[in-house]
Structure formats: C-alpha cells, structure tokens
Design an enzyme around this catalytic site. Structure first.
Site, PDB file in Angstrom:
ATOM      1  N   HIS A 131       0.833  -1.218   0.000  1.00 33.50           N
ATOM      2  CA  HIS A 131       0.000   0.000   0.000  1.00 33.50           C
ATOM      3  C   HIS A 131       0.866   1.265   0.000  1.00 33.50           C
ATOM      4  O   HIS A 131       0.434   2.310   0.473  1.00 33.50           O
ATOM      5  CB  HIS A 131      -0.951   0.039   1.204  1.00 33.50           C
ATOM      6  CG  HIS A 131      -1.667  -1.251   1.461  1.00 33.50           C
ATOM      7  ND1 HIS A 131      -2.900  -1.538   0.922  1.00 33.50           N
ATOM      8  CD2 HIS A 131      -1.300  -2.357   2.166  1.00 33.50           C
ATOM      9  CE1 HIS A 131      -3.283  -2.757   1.302  1.00 33.50           C
ATOM     10  NE2 HIS A 131      -2.315  -3.270   2.057  1.00 33.50           N
ATOM     11  N   SER A 170      14.295  20.452 -17.794  1.00 38.06           N
ATOM     12  CA  SER A 170      13.086  21.224 -18.088  1.00 38.06           C
ATOM     13  C   SER A 170      13.505  22.464 -18.852  1.00 38.06           C
ATOM     14  O   SER A 170      14.573  23.034 -18.608  1.00 38.06           O
ATOM     15  CB  SER A 170      12.398  21.606 -16.785  1.00 38.06           C
ATOM     16  OG  SER A 170      11.612  22.756 -16.978  1.00 38.06           O
ATOM     17  N   LYS A 176      15.629  21.168 -12.706  1.00 37.13           N
ATOM     18  CA  LYS A 176      14.955  19.885 -12.904  1.00 37.13           C
ATOM     19  C   LYS A 176      15.832  18.824 -13.563  1.00 37.13           C
ATOM     20  O   LYS A 176      16.622  19.108 -14.460  1.00 37.13           O
ATOM     21  CB  LYS A 176      13.697  20.073 -13.769  1.00 37.13           C
ATOM     22  CG  LYS A 176      12.564  20.807 -13.106  1.00 37.13           C
ATOM     23  CD  LYS A 176      11.959  20.062 -11.928  1.00 37.13           C
ATOM     24  CE  LYS A 176      11.149  18.847 -12.331  1.00 37.13           C
ATOM     25  NZ  LYS A 176       9.889  19.179 -12.979  1.00 37.13           N
ATOM     26  N   GLU A 181       9.274   7.436 -17.468  1.00 36.30           N
ATOM     27  CA  GLU A 181       7.875   7.851 -17.654  1.00 36.30           C
ATOM     28  C   GLU A 181       7.340   7.360 -18.994  1.00 36.30           C
ATOM     29  O   GLU A 181       6.184   6.951 -19.111  1.00 36.30           O
ATOM     30  CB  GLU A 181       7.759   9.368 -17.567  1.00 36.30           C
ATOM     31  CG  GLU A 181       7.991   9.894 -16.156  1.00 36.30           C
ATOM     32  CD  GLU A 181       8.163  11.403 -16.139  1.00 36.30           C
ATOM     33  OE1 GLU A 181       7.155  12.094 -15.964  1.00 36.30           O
ATOM     34  OE2 GLU A 181       9.298  11.879 -16.319  1.00 36.30           O
TER      35      GLU A 181
END
Ligand code: ARG
Length: 468
Positions: A157, A278, A284, A291
C-alpha cells in the site's frame, strides 16, 4: 487491370481511393524477407512434387533472392495498385521471369501466404523479445552483487512494511520476466505451425507436400484444418497479450523507480544520459525515459482489445479485416522491444542512495513483524502478539521513538515473555537478518536465489540457448 492478380473477372478500373484505402504495402513491407522465405519453400516443394521443373525452381529461387535484397536495400517502389507485400514480390518475379514467375503461386493463396509470413515473423519476434528479457534479467542479477549489503524498506500500500535485502527487490523483477519468457515459449509452440498449403480456405486438388514446406521453414507441425488456418489469428492475440504483460511489468518497475527518484524518496539516482531537463525550471532532472516506458505500455495493452475486437465478428474463413492485425502487432512488438533495449543500461547505470536509505531505515517500524514473531516463538498466540506489538508501536509513535529504543522494563511491561535477546530482532538490520523462509528477503535466502539465477542465466549462454 492486367497488373492486378485478380483482374481477370473485372472490366472496370479500381477507384484510386479504394486502392489507397485497401493497400497494406505501407506497413506489411517488413514481411518481405519472410515472404521470400515462404515462397522459396513453396517453389522447392512445387518442384519436388513435379508441378514445376527443377530449372523453373532454380530461376524462381534465385530471382526471389534478388528481390529480397532489393527490399533490404529499400529499392522497391511501393504501389497501392499492387496492394501488399505478396503482390510486390510476385509481380517483380513475373516481370523478370514471365510465365515461370506466373507458376509460383500454384496451389497457394495469399491467405495461407500471409499467415506463413506472419508466423515466421512472430517466431523471430518472440526470440528477439526473449533475448531482450534475458538481458534485463542479467542486469538485475548483476545489481544483486553490487548491492549485496543494502537493506531496503519494502512496502505494501506504499506504506513501510518489512525490510528486505536489495537483491530481493531486483530478483522480483527477474521472476516476473521469467514468467514472461515462459509465456512466450508457450505461445511459440502455437505460432510454430505451418499454414502453407491450406491455400485460400479449403486446401487444394494439387498434390502439395505440406510436410516438406513445414520442414523447410522450420515449423514443428502442419495445421490440420484449412478453414481454421485461413481465419486463425489466435497466435497473434496471444503474442500481443504476452507483450502487454511485459509492458505492464516494465511500467510498474518504471513507476517504482520514478517514485524512488523523487526528492521525497531519494532512493536512487539515474544516469544523466537517461534523464532530461526542463526548458523553464533550471534545477529539474526528470525521469522521462522511465515515464515513457510507463506511458508506452498504454498502446501495447490497447493492442490486445484491438485484436480481439477485430476477430470477434469474423465468420470463417479469411476476411479482409484481418489485414489490420499487423498494425496492432507490429506496434506492440516495436514498442516493447524499444523499451526493453533501454532497460539494462538504466538498471546498471542507476545508483542506490545508500546513505539516505540507511539514514531513514529505522523509520516506519519495519521491525514490528519481527518482534511479533519473537513473541510467537516465546509461546504467545499470534493474535495476542499482534495486539501487544500494536500497542507498543502506538506508544513509540506518541513518544517519537523506535521499538529498539524501549528499555527492557518497558518491553517486559507489555509482555513478560520478553527477555534481553529481544534486542537481537529489534532494529531494521536485525529484522531482515532473521528472515529465513525459502523465497524471503533475508540475506541467506536472497544469496541463494542470486546464485541460482546467476547460474541459470549463464548456463543459457553456455548452452547456446539464446544469442548473447
Ligand atoms: N494483405 C492481405 C492481408 O494482410 C493479404 C491477404 C489478402 N487476401 C485476399 N484474399 N485478399 O490480410
């Protein structure tokens, strides 16, 4: 109209928009090498049974070889009027050999031809994916040695649950990839069946030797029902499902590492070559590759319903709808192959942030289950032990301390079976050290599994079971 293989009974020209709508050469050209191989086997068989002469066979086969090379070199100009890869190959043959070329299609239909090509393609694709999965497994096994002393918090979880050796997490992916490989191996059996010689849908009155073509193409058996074969794409649905489960595994691994790469977790750093920046936020570093591995799983998974919906409304036997099967399968295959190719470098190039992991390893009561099992060993019923430890955890939470910080008196107050040796199971490192069951995350069991996997994967290379 003369150009069309089926032009005989037609008087009017095909509308160019219909040609553009029905063509498949724009996506099935990649079947050319398999089409050439299937045609070579078919021509060899035709000569063997006396339907063409040996000279005709030789002329056909050497010209097929040239046509295959032209496809390889990208020299073949695609024409919508010629519809598909099969007609592109055959029309060239006829152009160059005249009547001899016109004999190749004897006892054959594009329906058994396309299935032959697709099965040859899929068989190779399965072997390629299997090799890539083995590479991914090797990369994870390689990490087990590197991270041999690292303890990780494991989650259910997404809440801290119990500690495990890092290798246990790596081998979890190795196990999943092995099931993926086993599934592919099983699928391969159903792929590796020869459809050639079933012709359009009912077979042929000609004395075709189906065993021979099957043998020449390395198929294990010969399909027994021509009507079935003409419409059968089960093997593609299965292959694409197997791919979608691989994509699902890759996606969930990517998700885990994206979480681990976040500032909040900070468990892992990824190699610079596998992250991107970025355009506006200078600080970043984004895990875009992971992803996209997660994101691309969507189209692979979508290929499964795409194929099933394609098949579910089709009466026996071949229907042109089936031409669309390739789009779903090629895309799913290319996507999974592209993802898998990146996995070994990411896995090997990542660094565990061991200091940061260790500094928080005693957070989250990862040793609570070990303490409960200690009580069980001392004769406390499991449910009572669960309650005792739960109350101790609540007490620690309110005092902002760890179970290992409690004094022996405090622990004895919770249960009088507790003795000095309780400190051998408290603390995360102790809690992982006592894990001993087969398949658990303790040091010994993980070392055993690492050894098993290392031996198994290197034996595969030694036995030449797969290309390295
Ligand atoms: N391009 C077709 C396909 O991929 C080949 C088979 C065509 N057969 C036919 N009878 N029109 O399905």
């Amino acid at each position: 109209m003369a150009e069309k293989a089926w032009g005989g009974r037609f008087q009017g020209e095909t509308d160019p928009r219909v040609e553009a709508f029905t063509e498949s050469i724009s996506f099935d050209a990649r079947l050319a090498p398999y089409d050439v191989r299937g045609s070579w086997a078919h021509a060899t068989m035709l000569a063997k049974v006396g339907l063409i002469t040996d000279d005709e066979r030789d002329a056909i086969c050497s010209e097929l070889g040239r046509i295959g090379e032209e496809f390889d070199r990208g020299e073949v100009e695609f024409s919508a009027a010629l519809e598909d890869v099969h007609m592109h190959v055959e029309s060239r043959l006829v152009e160059r050999l005249g009547d001899v070329g016109r004999k190749l299609h004897t006892g054959r239909s594009r329906n058994d031809q396309v299935s032959t090509d697709l099965r040859l393609f899929t068989r190779e694709a399965i072997d390629t994916i299997d090799g890539l999965l083995a590479d991914a497994q090797r990369a994870f096994v390689g990490r087990c040695d590197r991270d041999v002393d690292v303890v990780l918090p494991a989650y259910t979880h997404l809440q801290r649950a119990m500690p495990v050796m890092a290798g246990h997490a790596w081998l979890a992916w190795v196990e999943k990839f092995q099931r993926d490989r086993d599934r592919l191996a099983d699928c391969r059996k159903r792929v590796n069946v020869s459809p050639l010689g079933t012709a359009a849908l009912a077979g042929s009155s000609l004395p075709l030797d189906r065993e021979l073509t099957a043998e020449l193409l390395g198929f294990e058996s010969v399909a027994a029902n021509s009507l079935d074969v003409s419409s059968d794409r089960d093997y593609l649905a299965e292959f694409v499902f197997d791919l979608s489960l691989i994509a699902t595994h890759l996606s969930s691994w990517a998700e885990e590492w994206i979480i681990w790469f976040s500032n909040e977790f900070g468990f892992v750093t990824l190699p610079d070559s596998y992250t991107t920046g970025s355009s506006i936020m200078p600080q970043k570093r984004n895990p875009d590759v992971l992803e996209l591995i997660r994101g691309k799983s969507a189209r692979v998974i979508a290929a499964v319903p795409q194929l099933l919906v394609l098949l579910k409304g089709l009466p026996l036997a071949y229907n042109r709808d089936l031409q669309e099967d390739k789009l779903a399968m090629f895309d799913a295959y290319d996507t999974v192959a592209a993802c898998l190719e990146l996995v070994p470098d990411i896995v090997a190039g990542a660094e565990l942030q061991t200091d940061r992991i260790a500094s928080r390893l005693d957070d989250g009561f990862l040793d609570a289950t070990a303490l409960m099992e200690y009580l069980i060993r001392k004769g406390v019923p499991m449910r009572s032990g669960h309650g005792i430890v739960g109350r101790l955890v609540a007490d620690c939470e309110s005092r902002n301390c760890r179970l290992a910080d409690l004094s022996l008196e405090e622990l004895k107050a919770a249960s009088d079976v507790i003795q000095e040796d309780v400190y051998d199971v408290l603390g995360t490192r102790n809690a992982v050290a006592v894990l001993q069951t087969y398949g658990s995350g303790g040091k010994e069991p993980v070392a055993e599994q690492t050894k098993r996997w290392r031996e198994r994967l290197s034996a595969e290379i030694e036995n030449g079971e797969r290309p390295v």
